[in-house]
Design a protein around this motif. Structure first.
Motif, PDB file in Angstrom:
ATOM      1  N   GLU A   1       2.497  18.450 -24.609  1.00  3.92           N
ATOM      2  CA  GLU A   1       1.363  17.289 -24.376  1.00  3.92           C
ATOM      3  C   GLU A   1      -0.146  17.742 -24.476  1.00  3.92           C
ATOM      4  O   GLU A   1      -0.180  18.957 -23.929  1.00  3.92           O
ATOM      5  CB  GLU A   1       1.893  16.425 -23.159  1.00  3.92           C
ATOM      6  CG  GLU A   1       2.813  15.092 -23.290  1.00  3.92           C
ATOM      7  CD  GLU A   1       2.152  14.008 -24.122  1.00  3.92           C
ATOM      8  OE1 GLU A   1       0.859  14.126 -24.281  1.00  3.92           O
ATOM      9  OE2 GLU A   1       2.847  13.420 -25.140  1.00  3.92           O
TER      10      GLU A   1
ATOM     11  N   GLY B   1      10.274  19.529 -18.807  1.00  7.42           N
ATOM     12  CA  GLY B   1       9.339  18.580 -17.891  1.00  7.42           C
ATOM     13  C   GLY B   1      10.224  17.370 -18.262  1.00  7.42           C
ATOM     14  O   GLY B   1       9.874  16.609 -19.014  1.00  7.42           O
TER      15      GLY B   1
ATOM     16  N   TYR C   1       0.439   7.737 -12.345  1.00  9.71           N
ATOM     17  CA  TYR C   1      -0.135   8.961 -13.030  1.00  9.71           C
ATOM     18  C   TYR C   1      -1.102   9.524 -12.203  1.00  9.71           C
ATOM     19  O   TYR C   1      -0.943  10.826 -11.935  1.00  9.71           O
ATOM     20  CB  TYR C   1      -0.506   8.784 -14.474  1.00  9.71           C
ATOM     21  CG  TYR C   1       0.581   8.380 -15.414  1.00  9.71           C
ATOM     22  CD1 TYR C   1       1.232   9.070 -16.069  1.00  9.71           C
ATOM     23  CD2 TYR C   1       0.789   6.822 -15.672  1.00  9.71           C
ATOM     24  CE1 TYR C   1       2.086   8.757 -17.098  1.00  9.71           C
ATOM     25  CE2 TYR C   1       1.548   6.696 -16.906  1.00  9.71           C
ATOM     26  CZ  TYR C   1       2.454   7.846 -17.293  1.00  9.71           C
ATOM     27  OH  TYR C   1       3.287   7.451 -18.440  1.00  9.71           O
TER      28      TYR C   1
ATOM     29  N   GLN D   1      -1.551  11.427 -29.515  1.00 15.65           N
ATOM     30  CA  GLN D   1      -1.323  10.090 -30.144  1.00 15.65           C
ATOM     31  C   GLN D   1      -2.197   9.355 -30.620  1.00 15.65           C
ATOM     32  O   GLN D   1      -2.165   8.710 -31.740  1.00 15.65           O
ATOM     33  CB  GLN D   1      -0.162   9.538 -29.415  1.00 15.65           C
ATOM     34  CG  GLN D   1      -0.753   8.482 -28.483  1.00 15.65           C
ATOM     35  CD  GLN D   1      -0.766   8.952 -27.038  1.00 15.65           C
ATOM     36  OE1 GLN D   1      -0.658  10.278 -26.984  1.00 15.65           O
ATOM     37  NE2 GLN D   1      -0.649   8.277 -26.022  1.00 15.65           N
TER      38      GLN D   1
HETATM   39  N1  NAP Z   1      -0.275  11.382 -24.326  1.00 14.30           N
HETATM   40  C1  NAP Z   1      -0.415  10.713 -23.221  1.00 14.30           C
HETATM   41  O1  NAP Z   1      -0.721   9.458 -23.414  1.00 14.30           O
HETATM   42  C2  NAP Z   1       0.227  10.934 -22.058  1.00 14.30           C
HETATM   43  C3  NAP Z   1       0.087  10.104 -20.667  1.00 14.30           C
HETATM   44  C4  NAP Z   1       0.801  10.638 -19.684  1.00 14.30           C
HETATM   45  C5  NAP Z   1       0.969  12.002 -19.462  1.00 14.30           C
HETATM   46  N2  NAP Z   1       0.787  12.810 -20.554  1.00 14.30           N
HETATM   47  C6  NAP Z   1       1.057  14.307 -20.500  1.00 14.30           C
HETATM   48  O2  NAP Z   1       2.414  14.613 -20.003  1.00 14.30           O
HETATM   49  C7  NAP Z   1       2.629  15.742 -19.417  1.00 14.30           C
HETATM   50  C8  NAP Z   1       3.506  15.196 -18.062  1.00 14.30           C
HETATM   51  O3  NAP Z   1       2.699  14.158 -17.497  1.00 14.30           O
HETATM   52  P1  NAP Z   1       3.276  13.263 -16.346  1.00 14.30           P
HETATM   53  O4  NAP Z   1       2.423  12.169 -16.160  1.00 14.30           O
HETATM   54  O5  NAP Z   1       4.562  12.823 -16.810  1.00 14.30           O
HETATM   55  O6  NAP Z   1       3.379  14.086 -15.228  1.00 14.30           O
HETATM   56  P2  NAP Z   1       4.787  14.163 -14.142  1.00 14.30           P
HETATM   57  O7  NAP Z   1       5.469  12.938 -13.926  1.00 14.30           O
HETATM   58  O8  NAP Z   1       4.043  14.914 -12.976  1.00 14.30           O
HETATM   59  O9  NAP Z   1       5.566  15.293 -14.820  1.00 14.30           O
HETATM   60  C9  NAP Z   1       5.282  16.703 -14.949  1.00 14.30           C
HETATM   61  C10 NAP Z   1       6.344  17.532 -15.021  1.00 14.30           C
HETATM   62  O10 NAP Z   1       5.945  18.857 -14.786  1.00 14.30           O
HETATM   63  C11 NAP Z   1       6.749  19.617 -13.963  1.00 14.30           C
HETATM   64  N3  NAP Z   1       5.783  20.435 -13.462  1.00 14.30           N
HETATM   65  C12 NAP Z   1       4.957  20.388 -12.547  1.00 14.30           C
HETATM   66  N4  NAP Z   1       4.163  21.603 -12.233  1.00 14.30           N
HETATM   67  C13 NAP Z   1       4.908  22.459 -12.830  1.00 14.30           C
HETATM   68  C14 NAP Z   1       4.996  23.775 -12.667  1.00 14.30           C
HETATM   69  N5  NAP Z   1       4.071  24.435 -12.096  1.00 14.30           N
HETATM   70  N6  NAP Z   1       5.905  24.638 -13.408  1.00 14.30           N
HETATM   71  C15 NAP Z   1       6.819  23.850 -14.183  1.00 14.30           C
HETATM   72  N7  NAP Z   1       6.929  22.620 -14.004  1.00 14.30           N
HETATM   73  C16 NAP Z   1       6.090  21.914 -13.457  1.00 14.30           C
HETATM   74  C17 NAP Z   1       7.191  18.330 -13.000  1.00 14.30           C
HETATM   75  O11 NAP Z   1       8.264  18.959 -12.214  1.00 14.30           O
HETATM   76  P3  NAP Z   1       8.755  18.558 -10.815  1.00 14.30           P
HETATM   77  O12 NAP Z   1       9.779  17.509 -10.764  1.00 14.30           O
HETATM   78  O13 NAP Z   1       9.289  19.795 -10.048  1.00 14.30           O
HETATM   79  O14 NAP Z   1       7.241  18.256 -10.185  1.00 14.30           O
HETATM   80  C18 NAP Z   1       7.357  17.161 -13.698  1.00 14.30           C
HETATM   81  O15 NAP Z   1       8.568  16.929 -14.249  1.00 14.30           O
HETATM   82  C19 NAP Z   1       0.967  16.131 -19.090  1.00 14.30           C
HETATM   83  O16 NAP Z   1       0.954  17.139 -20.060  1.00 14.30           O
HETATM   84  C20 NAP Z   1       0.374  15.108 -19.217  1.00 14.30           C
HETATM   85  O17 NAP Z   1      -0.860  15.468 -19.741  1.00 14.30           O
HETATM   86  C21 NAP Z   1       0.303  12.457 -21.726  1.00 14.30           C
END
Ligand code: NAP
Length: 349
Positions: A99, A10, A165, A128
């Motif tokens: 995450e 991812g 986001y 975190q």
């Molecule tokens: N700890 C924190 O503060 C924090 C902050 C933000 C996010 N996060 C976490 O980080 C993770 C990613 O979030 P993000 O904001 O970076 O979202 P994002 O940009 O949408 O990234 C999600 C990734 O997962 C892939 N994906 C989506 N659906 C999928 C599926 N069904 N099967 C396989 N891959 C799939 C997407 O691929 P595609 O490119 O093909 O769409 C994309 O690369 C989440 O778990 C979120 O909760 C945590």
């Protein structure tokens, strides 16, 4: 010791904006060497930034897991993918970070907890906020105001239409319980429970304000902790224009502690008042501080590094058990709301 080679699963926004730069700041401990993303072009762009060679860009989870050079997986996916990703990584002998929230529902979260109990390999849930300096600073002061009676925790703010986001399709069509409530709410619950202990029961009302949220996005509740402390927990970033507010006030018999993390302040502010009566404030401390520059992410990675290199998963702080609890509170809040605010016990893994 050589750095740990990591494979990203991812390569979306948070992987690019936060995880990668944080790993890159610590080349002695981490070396990005592989990536898989559902949409390959995004993995390719990411690989350039991460200096990952093109023969280590993969088209499936199974393929990246077969790469013998990958020491561990860092997975940043919608929560419904966490359980399967963890199960496969552990089967392949790779420690893993996924995450928050831990999973899309408590059934999957339970499977992750179960596996983490059976395997010797570290499984870290990227929460975190558990590593926040705020947690330690408050805990160091708790005794001074004790016994603790109650608290109010409030994190409220406006809906930001343009926030990248919030625009992700998996957030707007959530397959994880609670949608935005579990996406952001688990962070708040991590801070609350790290400081004061686990929640026992909740009475809550939730509501959907924004159609973009896909499900309920605000939560108002009263809670009782395992240690009989009572309080209120309010969370929602779905309102109209309003100042972003963050406050955590802990009331003791001999004083209070107030953490102000509202957006209008450039720093976090911690105020401790000592005194049994309002007229008799014996001591007052006001501390302004910032979290570490990585906002806790660097600390969680370091914790993971130590667990992997010493082969001691017991030192992990952000465990499946703890993060199960955060999600279980959201699940109980949703259930309570459906029952018009009835008391619901928080389930245990
Ligand atoms: N700890 C924190 O503060 C924090 C902050 C933000 C996010 N996060 C976490 O980080 C993770 C990613 O979030 P993000 O904001 O970076 O979202 P994002 O940009 O949408 O990234 C999600 C990734 O997962 C892939 N994906 C989506 N659906 C999928 C599926 N069904 N099967 C396989 N891959 C799939 C997407 O691929 P595609 O490119 O093909 O769409 C994309 O690369 C989440 O778990 C979120 O909760 C945590």
């Amino acid at each position: 010791m050589a750095p740990l080679n990591l494979g990203f699963v991812g390569t979306g926004i948070f992987a690019t904006d936060k995880h990668l730069p944080t790993f890159q700041k610590n080349p002695e401990h981490f070396k990005p060497i592989a990536a898989f993303n559902r949409t390959r072009s995004k993995a390719e762009t990411f690989a350039e930034k991460a200096q990952i060679e093109s023969n280590h860009i993969y088209d499936s989870l199974d393929d990246i897991l077969k790469d013998p050079k990958v020491d561990f997986i860092d997975a940043l996916l919608p929560a419904q993918n966490n359980n399967e990703t963890i199960q496969k990584a552990i089967q392949a002998g790779k420690p893993i970070i996924v995450e928050k929230p831990i999973a899309a529902d408590l059934k999957d979260a339970q499977k992750i907890v179960q596996l983490s109990r059976e395997t010797e390999l570290p499984i870290l849930i990227g929460e975190q906020w558990i590593y926040f300096k705020s947690v330690d600073l408050i805990k160091e002061r708790l005794e001074k105001i004790g016994p603790i009676i109650s608290f109010t925790y409030r994190s409220t703010g406006p809906f930001y239409n343009q926030n990248k986001y919030l625009q992700t399709s998996w957030r707007q069509n959530p397959k994880h319980i609670g949608g935005f409530l579990s996406d952001g709410g688990v962070h708040q619950l991590a801070l609350l429970t790290e400081v004061l202990g686990e929640v026992s029961t909740i009475n809550a009302h939730t509501k959907q304000v924004r159609k973009e949220s896909g499900t309920d996005d605000i939560l108002f509740s009263t809670v009782k902790l395992e240690n009989d402390v009572i309080g209120t927990f309010t969370y929602g970033s779905a309102f109209g224009a309003v100042e972003k507010h963050g406050s955590f006030i802990i009331y003791g018999l001999n004083g209070s502690i107030t953490l102000d993390f509202s957006a209008k302040n450039p720093h976090k502010k911690l105020t401790t008042l000592i005194g049994t009566y309002g007229e008799e404030i014996k001591d007052e401390e006001v501390l302004e501080f910032d979290e570490d520059p990585t906002q806790g992410v660097g600390l969680e990675f370091e914790n993971f590094y130590q667990a992997v290199t010493t082969k001691d998963k017991s030192i992990l702080k952000s465990t499946p058990e703890k993060t199960y609890h955060h999600l279980a509170i959201i699940a109980a809040a949703l259930e309570s709301s459906q029952k018009n605010g009835d008391t619901v016990e928080i389930s245990k893994p």
